[in-house]
Motif scaffolding. Structure first.
Motif, PDB file in Angstrom:
ATOM      1  N   GLN A   1      -4.256  17.489 -13.860  1.00  0.00           N
ATOM      2  CA  GLN A   1      -5.076  16.551 -14.609  1.00  0.00           C
ATOM      3  C   GLN A   1      -6.567  16.849 -14.499  1.00  0.00           C
ATOM      4  OE1 GLN A   1      -3.680  14.668 -16.586  1.00  0.00           O
ATOM      5  NE2 GLN A   1      -1.586  14.460 -15.870  1.00  0.00           N
ATOM      6  N   GLY A   2      -7.085  17.100 -13.299  1.00  0.00           N
ATOM      7  CA  GLY A   2      -8.509  17.381 -13.198  1.00  0.00           C
ATOM      8  C   GLY A   2      -9.108  16.883 -11.903  1.00  0.00           C
ATOM      9  N   ILE A   3     -10.419  17.094 -11.792  1.00  0.00           N
ATOM     10  CA  ILE A   3     -11.123  16.855 -10.541  1.00  0.00           C
ATOM     11  C   ILE A   3     -11.251  15.372 -10.218  1.00  0.00           C
ATOM     12  CG2 ILE A   3     -13.362  16.904 -11.689  1.00  0.00           C
ATOM     13  CD1 ILE A   3     -14.523  18.189  -9.192  1.00  0.00           C
ATOM     14  N   PHE A   4     -11.303  14.507 -11.251  1.00  0.00           N
ATOM     15  CA  PHE A   4     -11.488  13.088 -10.973  1.00  0.00           C
ATOM     16  C   PHE A   4     -10.252  12.480 -10.319  1.00  0.00           C
ATOM     17  CE2 PHE A   4     -14.305  14.053 -14.570  1.00  0.00           C
ATOM     18  CZ  PHE A   4     -15.516  13.670 -14.010  1.00  0.00           C
ATOM     19  N   VAL A   5      -9.094  12.943 -10.704  1.00  0.00           N
ATOM     20  CA  VAL A   5      -7.869  12.476 -10.044  1.00  0.00           C
ATOM     21  C   VAL A   5      -7.834  12.972  -8.608  1.00  0.00           C
ATOM     22  CG1 VAL A   5      -5.358  12.443 -10.195  1.00  0.00           C
ATOM     23  CG2 VAL A   5      -6.714  12.492 -12.279  1.00  0.00           C
ATOM     24  N   ALA A   6      -8.297  14.212  -8.370  1.00  0.00           N
ATOM     25  CA  ALA A   6      -8.362  14.717  -6.994  1.00  0.00           C
ATOM     26  C   ALA A   6      -9.337  13.907  -6.153  1.00  0.00           C
ATOM     27  CB  ALA A   6      -8.775  16.184  -7.010  1.00  0.00           C
ATOM     28  N   ALA A   7     -10.463  13.491  -6.750  1.00  0.00           N
ATOM     29  CA  ALA A   7     -11.423  12.668  -6.007  1.00  0.00           C
ATOM     30  C   ALA A   7     -10.800  11.323  -5.628  1.00  0.00           C
ATOM     31  CB  ALA A   7     -12.675  12.456  -6.850  1.00  0.00           C
ATOM     32  N   LEU A   8     -10.053  10.741  -6.531  1.00  0.00           N
ATOM     33  CA  LEU A   8      -9.382   9.478  -6.214  1.00  0.00           C
ATOM     34  C   LEU A   8      -8.356   9.669  -5.106  1.00  0.00           C
ATOM     35  CD1 LEU A   8      -8.836   6.485  -6.848  1.00  0.00           C
ATOM     36  CD2 LEU A   8      -7.166   7.249  -8.543  1.00  0.00           C
ATOM     37  N   GLY A   9      -7.574  10.748  -5.174  1.00  0.00           N
ATOM     38  CA  GLY A   9      -6.612  11.015  -4.112  1.00  0.00           C
ATOM     39  C   GLY A   9      -7.281  11.282  -2.778  1.00  0.00           C
ATOM     40  N   LEU A  10      -8.443  11.947  -2.808  1.00  0.00           N
ATOM     41  CA  LEU A  10      -9.169  12.211  -1.564  1.00  0.00           C
ATOM     42  C   LEU A  10      -9.626  10.907  -0.913  1.00  0.00           C
ATOM     43  CD1 LEU A  10     -11.804  14.961  -1.050  1.00  0.00           C
ATOM     44  CD2 LEU A  10     -12.383  12.653  -0.410  1.00  0.00           C
ATOM     45  N   VAL A  11     -10.244  10.034  -1.709  1.00  0.00           N
ATOM     46  CA  VAL A  11     -10.722   8.762  -1.158  1.00  0.00           C
ATOM     47  C   VAL A  11      -9.553   7.932  -0.641  1.00  0.00           C
ATOM     48  CG1 VAL A  11     -11.892   6.614  -1.730  1.00  0.00           C
ATOM     49  CG2 VAL A  11     -12.763   8.767  -2.624  1.00  0.00           C
ATOM     50  N   GLY A  12      -8.483   7.883  -1.408  1.00  0.00           N
ATOM     51  CA  GLY A  12      -7.332   7.105  -0.955  1.00  0.00           C
ATOM     52  C   GLY A  12      -6.701   7.669   0.303  1.00  0.00           C
ATOM     53  N   ALA A  13      -6.632   8.996   0.403  1.00  0.00           N
ATOM     54  CA  ALA A  13      -6.002   9.607   1.576  1.00  0.00           C
ATOM     55  C   ALA A  13      -6.763   9.295   2.861  1.00  0.00           C
ATOM     56  CB  ALA A  13      -5.884  11.117   1.385  1.00  0.00           C
ATOM     57  N   TYR A  14      -8.099   9.347   2.798  1.00  0.00           N
ATOM     58  CA  TYR A  14      -8.881   9.076   4.004  1.00  0.00           C
ATOM     59  C   TYR A  14      -9.050   7.586   4.277  1.00  0.00           C
ATOM     60  CZ  TYR A  14     -10.037  13.981   4.605  1.00  0.00           C
ATOM     61  OH  TYR A  14      -9.954  15.334   4.827  1.00  0.00           O
ATOM     62  N   LEU A  15      -8.748   6.739   3.302  1.00  0.00           N
ATOM     63  CA  LEU A  15      -8.791   5.294   3.538  1.00  0.00           C
ATOM     64  C   LEU A  15      -7.483   4.735   4.077  1.00  0.00           C
ATOM     65  CD1 LEU A  15     -10.817   3.807   0.550  1.00  0.00           C
ATOM     66  CD2 LEU A  15     -11.501   3.981   2.939  1.00  0.00           C
ATOM     67  N   VAL A  16      -6.417   5.510   3.990  1.00  0.00           N
ATOM     68  CA  VAL A  16      -5.110   5.011   4.423  1.00  0.00           C
ATOM     69  C   VAL A  16      -5.124   4.552   5.882  1.00  0.00           C
ATOM     70  CG1 VAL A  16      -2.752   5.761   4.941  1.00  0.00           C
ATOM     71  CG2 VAL A  16      -3.723   6.178   2.695  1.00  0.00           C
ATOM     72  N   PRO A  17      -5.634   5.326   6.846  1.00  0.00           N
ATOM     73  CA  PRO A  17      -5.626   4.838   8.236  1.00  0.00           C
ATOM     74  C   PRO A  17      -6.431   3.566   8.432  1.00  0.00           C
ATOM     75  CG  PRO A  17      -6.017   7.206   8.172  1.00  0.00           C
ATOM     76  CD  PRO A  17      -6.141   6.714   6.771  1.00  0.00           C
ATOM     77  N   ALA A  18      -7.481   3.361   7.625  1.00  0.00           N
ATOM     78  CA  ALA A  18      -8.253   2.126   7.761  1.00  0.00           C
ATOM     79  C   ALA A  18      -7.534   0.937   7.139  1.00  0.00           C
ATOM     80  CB  ALA A  18      -9.623   2.304   7.112  1.00  0.00           C
ATOM     81  N   LEU A  19      -6.751   1.171   6.102  1.00  0.00           N
ATOM     82  CA  LEU A  19      -6.032   0.075   5.457  1.00  0.00           C
ATOM     83  C   LEU A  19      -4.848  -0.395   6.282  1.00  0.00           C
ATOM     84  CD1 LEU A  19      -6.024   1.337   1.753  1.00  0.00           C
ATOM     85  CD2 LEU A  19      -7.544  -0.349   2.801  1.00  0.00           C
ATOM     86  N   VAL A  20      -4.215   0.511   6.987  1.00  0.00           N
ATOM     87  CA  VAL A  20      -3.025   0.179   7.769  1.00  0.00           C
ATOM     88  C   VAL A  20      -3.434   0.090   9.234  1.00  0.00           C
ATOM     89  CG1 VAL A  20      -0.682   0.847   8.373  1.00  0.00           C
ATOM     90  CG2 VAL A  20      -1.584   1.380   6.108  1.00  0.00           C
ATOM     91  N   ALA A  21      -3.545  -1.129   9.726  1.00  0.00           N
ATOM     92  CA  ALA A  21      -3.931  -1.336  11.122  1.00  0.00           C
ATOM     93  C   ALA A  21      -2.695  -1.329  12.005  1.00  0.00           C
ATOM     94  CB  ALA A  21      -4.681  -2.658  11.280  1.00  0.00           C
ATOM     95  N   SER A  22      -2.908  -0.982  13.275  1.00  0.00           N
ATOM     96  CA  SER A  22      -1.815  -0.937  14.245  1.00  0.00           C
ATOM     97  C   SER A  22      -2.257  -1.639  15.515  1.00  0.00           C
ATOM     98  CB  SER A  22      -1.434   0.518  14.554  1.00  0.00           C
ATOM     99  OG  SER A  22      -0.443   0.576  15.549  1.00  0.00           O
ATOM    100  N   ALA A  23      -1.333  -2.372  16.120  1.00  0.00           N
ATOM    101  CA  ALA A  23      -1.657  -3.079  17.359  1.00  0.00           C
ATOM    102  C   ALA A  23      -1.861  -2.109  18.508  1.00  0.00           C
ATOM    103  CB  ALA A  23      -0.542  -4.079  17.692  1.00  0.00           C
ATOM    104  N   THR A  24      -1.154  -0.996  18.496  1.00  0.00           N
ATOM    105  CA  THR A  24      -1.282   0.026  19.544  1.00  0.00           C
ATOM    106  C   THR A  24      -1.607   1.362  18.890  1.00  0.00           C
ATOM    107  OG1 THR A  24       1.097   0.432  19.467  1.00  0.00           O
ATOM    108  CG2 THR A  24       0.303  -1.173  21.077  1.00  0.00           C
TER     109      THR A  24
END
Length: 582
Positions: free
Chosen positions: A237-260
């Motif tokens: 598709q192009g670079i803009f979809v890759a930018a969205l995937g990049l931001v989402g990939a690095y935000l995943v650990p912040a969105l999913v919190a863990s008690a331990t």
């Protein structure tokens, strides 16, 4: 008005963004068709003007000059009649080349080009943002008014996102099949794919955070899979979809919190994300995405230090830093066994990116040593990172200046070493036998000197620019000795500092003699000889500083000036004049 009367309005409001977005996309497609037709007509008119220009140029070509008459030939005696030889055909004279007239972009053409870019870029992306917001608002309205059960809400939102991604793929294939599009895609498939991916992200996060339908490990895996699928979709598709995937990939650990929280799953996931992103952007030459990738890979190290300052799990973080150094080195050097990643990556943005990446990860290694209180895994990671940078600089002459990063890392670790505060009685016993902490520090100093000074001396023999490696060898060894004296002298420990400084000067003298045998008149080789010659004087000056007082120290340093002049005269090293001036 009760809820039954407001229900139709709720559905209308929720569907309005989708209708507006689809209308914008359809209008944009009509505009693109009209622009394509106008472009064909302009091309046809340009062709006709060119043919007319050729005709006018052909009529204006002057006639070729007639050859001068030949002088008369005297009559000869008539001879017997013979058959005349046929005349050879003459080659046609080359026609005058017709140079097409240069075309100048008119203000109307510039305005049309701007309108085309505006219509193809901004309006399409406005529709994509409207689609993404429509999916999010659809989930929110269903939550606020309780229209559907939570599983149904999440399922419908996921299906909507997947449907948008499928529509983007279908539209991309259709555009590639049309001959007037060629190999270039419009921004409509990218907008649909970005909106679909954002909707899937929001749906999975809502299922985890708002409803508790899935556990943290499952949410982590699903969000990571969505990010990976988005990056894979970006290849088409192009670079803009890759930018969205990049931001989402690095935000995943912040969105999913863990008690331990644990370091191994987090940094293993980040290592795979960084490797995938670097492979995609190197393959497609999307260098603008390399900086956000570097930021995401580095910032999570410092965020982890903030989350777990007492238990940083230095072994895992140290291995992660070394892996990241290897990934960014592979971005430059390539992967020989992978065809689409083979070869050396060159270009203007590559060198600043590599220097910045090595600098940031070296800083992360230093912070790791401090946070982990100089434990063995963190120290091993710092020394291994320095050795890796030296090896990379030796193989890549264009980026051999990263040896400065390797040296600064180890010198900073030694300067900030956490030494104990001893009482007077403990200092007395320390003079007899070094405590464990002071012995570890002394061992680390010796290892750093062996790596930087010894490695620099070995590398300068075959390196393309030996002057830099010789300077690394001399400067690092001198600074390590100064740092060791500064940190250990306050404990009253006298280990013959003057003798060590004189020994350092003797080693530099031997290195000077070895390098001088290979002098070839080149500037780099002359710099190497001068560096080791200055290192000899540096060792003797340090010995004077360790042994003499203020008055005699001034005299001792002044006596080094004639020695510098004698060396400059014998070796013809003009650079030593600057050292004497200093």
């Amino acid at each position: 008005m009760d809820w039954d009367d407001a229900l139709p309005w709720v559905f209308i409001i929720s569907l309005a963004p989708f209708v507006m977005a689809w209308s914008a996309l359809a209008g944009n497609r009509r505009l693109r068709a009209q622009l394509a037709a106008l472009t064909d007509k302009v091309g046809m008119l340009d062709h006709r003007v060119l043919r007319l220009n050729e005709r006018l140029e052909g009529q204006a070509v002057p006639e070729a000059p007639q050859p001068a008459p030949e002088p008369p030939v005297p009559e000869a005696t008539p001879a017997a009649p013979s058959i005349a030889a046929p005349e050879e055909p003459r080659e046609p004279e080359p026609a005058t080349p017709v140079v097409p007239l240069p075309t100048v972009a008119s203000p109307a053409h510039v305005a049309r080009a701007f309108e085309q870019r505006f219509a193809e870029n901004w309006l399409v992306w406005l529709g994509g943002v409207a689609l993404a917001l429509g999916g999010a608002f659809l989930v929110k309205l269903s939550i606020d008014h309780g229209l559907l059960t939570p599983p149904v809400r999440v399922l419908l939102a996921v299906l909507l996102g997947l449907g948008l991604c499928g529509a983007s793929e279908w539209l991309a294939r259709r555009e590639l099949a049309e001959p007037e599009h060629g190999t270039a895609l419009s921004y409509i498939p990218q907008a649909l794919a970005a909106g679909g991916a954002a909707t899937v992200f929001a749906s999975i996060y809502a299922a985890y955070q708002l409803y508790g339908l899935i556990a943290a490990p499952s949410a982590f895996v699903l969000l990571a899979a969505t990010a990976v699928a988005t990056v894979a979709l970006a290849l088409r598709q192009g670079i803009f979809v890759a930018a969205l995937g990049l931001v989402g990939a690095y935000l995943v650990p912040a969105l999913v919190a863990s008690a331990t929280p644990r370091a191994l799953p987090l940094f293993l996931y980040l290592a795979f994300v960084t490797a995938g992103m670097l492979a995609v952007l190197r393959h497609r030459a999307w260098w603008v995405l390399a900086w956000p990738t570097l930021a995401g890979a580095v910032l999570w190290i410092f965020m982890w230090f903030g989350f777990e300052p007492q238990h940083p799990e230095s072994a895992v973080v140290g291995v992660y830093i070394l892996v990241q150094l290897g990934l960014f080195a592979a971005l430059r050097r390539g992967v020989p066994r992978v065809r689409f990643l083979a070869g050396l990556a060159e270009g203007q943005p590559v060198a600043p990116l590599l220097r910045s990446a090595f600098g940031f990860f070296a800083l992360a290694g230093f912070v790791l040593v401090e946070v982990a209180h100089f434990d063995n895994p963190s120290l091993f990671a710092a020394y291994a990172a320095s050795a890796f940078l030296l090896g990379f600089a030796y193989r890549d002459a264009a980026l051999d200046d990263v040896i400065a990063t390797a040296a600064v890392l180890l010198l900073a670790v030694l300067a900030g070493w956490n030494l104990p505060l001893l009482t007077n009685e403990q200092i007395f016993y320390a003079q007899l036998r070094l405590p464990v902490e002071l012995w570890d520090f002394s061992t680390a100093c010796a290892a750093a000197a062996l790596l930087l000074a010894g490695g620099g001396f070995l590398a300068q023999a075959k390196a393309p620019r030996p002057g830099r490696w010789a300077a690394l060898s001399v400067i690092s060894s001198t600074l390590i000795l100064v740092i060791a004296y500064w940190r250990l002298h306050e404990y009253g420990i006298d280990i013959a500092w003057t003798a060590i400084a004189l020994a350092l000067g003797g080693l530099n003298l031997a290195a000077t003699a070895s390098v001088a045998k290979r002098r070839d008149g080149g500037l780099e080789r002359e710099i190497a000889v001068a560096a080791y010659a200055v290192g000899v004087l540096g060792g003797t000056i340090l010995a004077a500083c360790f042994a003499l007082g203020n008055a005699w120290l001034t005299v001792a340093i002044a006596l080094h000036l004639p020695v510098l002049g004698w060396i400059e005269g014998r070796l013809d090293l003009k650079v030593l004049r600057h050292a004497a001036l200093v």
